[in-house]
Write a protein that holds these residues in place. Structure first.
Motif, PDB file in Angstrom:
ATOM      1  N   LEU A 177       0.819  -1.206   0.000  1.00 21.12           N
ATOM      2  CA  LEU A 177       0.000   0.000   0.000  1.00 21.12           C
ATOM      3  C   LEU A 177       0.857   1.261   0.000  1.00 21.12           C
ATOM      4  CD1 LEU A 177      -2.771  -1.090   2.522  1.00 21.12           C
ATOM      5  CD2 LEU A 177      -3.134  -0.471   0.129  1.00 21.12           C
ATOM      6  N   ARG A 178       1.952   1.211   0.722  1.00 20.47           N
ATOM      7  CA  ARG A 178       2.837   2.377   0.792  1.00 20.47           C
ATOM      8  C   ARG A 178       3.831   2.429  -0.364  1.00 20.47           C
ATOM      9  NH1 ARG A 178       2.956   5.133   5.467  1.00 20.47           N
ATOM     10  NH2 ARG A 178       5.054   5.860   4.991  1.00 20.47           N
ATOM     11  N   ARG A 179       3.903   1.334  -1.138  1.00 22.45           N
ATOM     12  CA  ARG A 179       4.862   1.218  -2.243  1.00 22.45           C
ATOM     13  C   ARG A 179       6.296   1.401  -1.756  1.00 22.45           C
ATOM     14  NH1 ARG A 179       1.912   4.342  -7.351  1.00 22.45           N
ATOM     15  NH2 ARG A 179       0.034   3.068  -7.354  1.00 22.45           N
ATOM     16  N   GLU A 180       6.584   0.807  -0.622  1.00 23.05           N
ATOM     17  CA  GLU A 180       7.921   0.892  -0.044  1.00 23.05           C
ATOM     18  C   GLU A 180       8.637  -0.454  -0.174  1.00 23.05           C
ATOM     19  OE1 GLU A 180       7.159   4.203   3.504  1.00 23.05           O
ATOM     20  OE2 GLU A 180       7.865   2.187   4.004  1.00 23.05           O
ATOM     21  N   ALA A 195      -2.596  10.056   5.713  1.00 20.93           N
ATOM     22  CA  ALA A 195      -3.152   9.289   4.609  1.00 20.93           C
ATOM     23  C   ALA A 195      -2.039   8.998   3.615  1.00 20.93           C
ATOM     24  CB  ALA A 195      -4.278  10.076   3.928  1.00 20.93           C
ATOM     25  N   LEU A 196      -2.277   8.056   2.740  1.00 20.86           N
ATOM     26  CA  LEU A 196      -1.297   7.746   1.717  1.00 20.86           C
ATOM     27  C   LEU A 196      -1.265   8.864   0.682  1.00 20.86           C
ATOM     28  CD1 LEU A 196      -1.947   3.970   1.136  1.00 20.86           C
ATOM     29  CD2 LEU A 196       0.068   4.992   2.143  1.00 20.86           C
ATOM     30  N   ASP A 197      -0.078   9.295   0.371  1.00 25.40           N
ATOM     31  CA  ASP A 197       0.121  10.358  -0.612  1.00 25.40           C
ATOM     32  C   ASP A 197       0.986   9.787  -1.732  1.00 25.40           C
ATOM     33  OD1 ASP A 197       0.791  12.513  -2.125  1.00 25.40           O
ATOM     34  OD2 ASP A 197       1.404  13.779  -0.446  1.00 25.40           O
ATOM     35  N   PRO A 198       0.490   9.805  -2.982  1.00 26.31           N
ATOM     36  CA  PRO A 198       1.265   9.248  -4.088  1.00 26.31           C
ATOM     37  C   PRO A 198       2.666   9.821  -4.209  1.00 26.31           C
ATOM     38  CG  PRO A 198      -0.967   9.713  -4.786  1.00 26.31           C
ATOM     39  CD  PRO A 198      -0.813  10.307  -3.422  1.00 26.31           C
ATOM     40  N   SER A 199       2.868  11.049  -3.745  1.00 24.50           N
ATOM     41  CA  SER A 199       4.191  11.660  -3.856  1.00 24.50           C
ATOM     42  C   SER A 199       5.033  11.441  -2.599  1.00 24.50           C
ATOM     43  CB  SER A 199       4.044  13.177  -4.085  1.00 24.50           C
ATOM     44  OG  SER A 199       3.375  13.773  -2.992  1.00 24.50           O
ATOM     45  N   GLU A 200       4.476  10.690  -1.657  1.00 21.98           N
ATOM     46  CA  GLU A 200       5.147  10.481  -0.381  1.00 21.98           C
ATOM     47  C   GLU A 200       6.424   9.668  -0.559  1.00 21.98           C
ATOM     48  OE1 GLU A 200       3.814   8.657   3.948  1.00 21.98           O
ATOM     49  OE2 GLU A 200       2.885   7.934   2.118  1.00 21.98           O
ATOM     50  N   VAL A 201       7.489  10.086   0.094  1.00 27.20           N
ATOM     51  CA  VAL A 201       8.746   9.354   0.080  1.00 27.20           C
ATOM     52  C   VAL A 201       8.708   8.320   1.189  1.00 27.20           C
ATOM     53  CG1 VAL A 201      11.248   9.522   0.345  1.00 27.20           C
ATOM     54  CG2 VAL A 201       9.979  11.344  -0.818  1.00 27.20           C
ATOM     55  N   GLY A 202       9.161   7.115   0.907  1.00 29.89           N
ATOM     56  CA  GLY A 202       9.132   6.054   1.899  1.00 29.89           C
ATOM     57  C   GLY A 202       9.822   6.464   3.181  1.00 29.89           C
ATOM     58  N   LEU A 260      -4.020  -1.594  -5.842  1.00 28.13           N
ATOM     59  CA  LEU A 260      -5.398  -1.419  -6.290  1.00 28.13           C
ATOM     60  C   LEU A 260      -6.272  -0.840  -5.182  1.00 28.13           C
ATOM     61  CD1 LEU A 260      -5.866  -4.785  -8.244  1.00 28.13           C
ATOM     62  CD2 LEU A 260      -5.317  -2.524  -9.171  1.00 28.13           C
ATOM     63  N   LEU A 261      -5.838  -1.040  -3.930  1.00 23.88           N
ATOM     64  CA  LEU A 261      -6.589  -0.509  -2.793  1.00 23.88           C
ATOM     65  C   LEU A 261      -6.107   0.873  -2.379  1.00 23.88           C
ATOM     66  CD1 LEU A 261      -6.635  -3.714  -0.543  1.00 23.88           C
ATOM     67  CD2 LEU A 261      -8.483  -2.852  -1.991  1.00 23.88           C
ATOM     68  N   ARG A 262      -5.118   1.383  -3.082  1.00 21.13           N
ATOM     69  CA  ARG A 262      -4.494   2.654  -2.694  1.00 21.13           C
ATOM     70  C   ARG A 262      -5.479   3.816  -2.627  1.00 21.13           C
ATOM     71  NH1 ARG A 262       0.723   4.257  -2.008  1.00 21.13           N
ATOM     72  NH2 ARG A 262       1.245   6.413  -2.514  1.00 21.13           N
ATOM     73  N   PRO A 263      -6.430   3.968  -3.549  1.00 25.34           N
ATOM     74  CA  PRO A 263      -7.382   5.088  -3.422  1.00 25.34           C
ATOM     75  C   PRO A 263      -8.178   5.036  -2.113  1.00 25.34           C
ATOM     76  CG  PRO A 263      -7.436   4.188  -5.632  1.00 25.34           C
ATOM     77  CD  PRO A 263      -6.611   3.229  -4.821  1.00 25.34           C
ATOM     78  N   LEU A 264      -8.519   3.820  -1.677  1.00 19.95           N
ATOM     79  CA  LEU A 264      -9.246   3.682  -0.419  1.00 19.95           C
ATOM     80  C   LEU A 264      -8.403   4.166   0.758  1.00 19.95           C
ATOM     81  CD1 LEU A 264     -11.600   2.574   1.307  1.00 19.95           C
ATOM     82  CD2 LEU A 264     -10.438   0.358   1.272  1.00 19.95           C
ATOM     83  N   PHE A 265      -7.101   3.848   0.717  1.00 17.32           N
ATOM     84  CA  PHE A 265      -6.232   4.201   1.824  1.00 17.32           C
ATOM     85  C   PHE A 265      -5.662   5.614   1.705  1.00 17.32           C
ATOM     86  CE2 PHE A 265      -6.570  -0.296   2.330  1.00 17.32           C
ATOM     87  CZ  PHE A 265      -6.556  -0.461   3.722  1.00 17.32           C
TER      88      PHE A 265
END
Length: 201
Positions: free
Chosen positions: A31-34, A97-104, A168-173
């Motif tokens: 979810l965090r893409r880390e 919240a999860l931010d697409p531009s968030e750095v791990g 795929l669940l990223r928008p929810l989170f």
């Protein structure tokens, strides 16, 4: 040989589908893409090593070392209890919240250390991969290796599907409430497993 490999694949897959400490961590990282690839590879490779150990006859070793099982069990209880507390704190106090531009926020070394601990300090992993799969592989005399390869393939498929499918669940989170709920569920999973381990025997 094909039959043994297929049987190993589906049995190995069925043993790891249920949510557990390891799976919850992979989902969170996905979810965090880390470090998703490294985490998935570590989990799947660890399973492959354990499966190979079970297929090659590690059961005799565990019988010769009676202290190994309780040592693994209580080490797992302590770690899972700590990780559950950490997740609960995130669920109660967290508001991110999860931010697409968030750095791990977690380094690769820290993520891998947590992943390895969740994998190798959980006695259930040994029961499933080493003991159970090792025992069942004996039903395929001369084809134990094919059975083990099939089981390992199932593990690779599952972890990479979970890690990369989580996006795929990223928008929810993207909502803080959903993230807090996930952390709360992870805490409950960790403590449930720790409680069961503590009460074994």
């Amino acid at each position: 040989m094909t039959t043994a490999a297929i049987s190993g694949f589906f049995l190995g897959l069925s043993l790891i589908v249920a949510i557990g400490a390891q799976n919850a961590f992979v989902l969170r990282q996905g979810l965090r893409r880390e470090h998703v690839f490294s985490i998935c590879l570590t989990c799947a490779a660890s399973d492959a090593v354990l499966i190979a150990t079970g297929v090659s006859g590690f059961r005799a070793t565990t019988g010769a070392l009676p202290w190994l099982e309780p040592a693994l069990r209580f080490g797992g209880v302590a770690f899972l209890a700590f990780y559950g507390l950490k997740s609960l704190r995130a669920a109660v106090a967290g508001n991110a919240a999860l931010d697409p531009s968030e750095v791990g926020a977690q380094s690769l070394a820290a993520a891998l250390a947590t992943c390895l601990a969740l994998t190798w300090l959980n006695p259930h992993v040994y029961l499933d991969t080493v003991v159970l799969l090792g025992s069942i592989s004996t039903q395929y005399p001369g084809r134990e290796t094919a059975f083990g390869i099939g089981a390992a393939a199932g593990s690779f498929l599952f972890f990479f599907s979970l890690g990369y499918g989580a996006r795929l669940l990223r928008p929810l989170f993207a909502r803080p409430a959903a993230w807090r709920l996930l952390d709360g569920v992870i805490a409950l999973v960790m403590w449930t497993i720790a409680g069961r381990l503590a009460l074994v025997g």
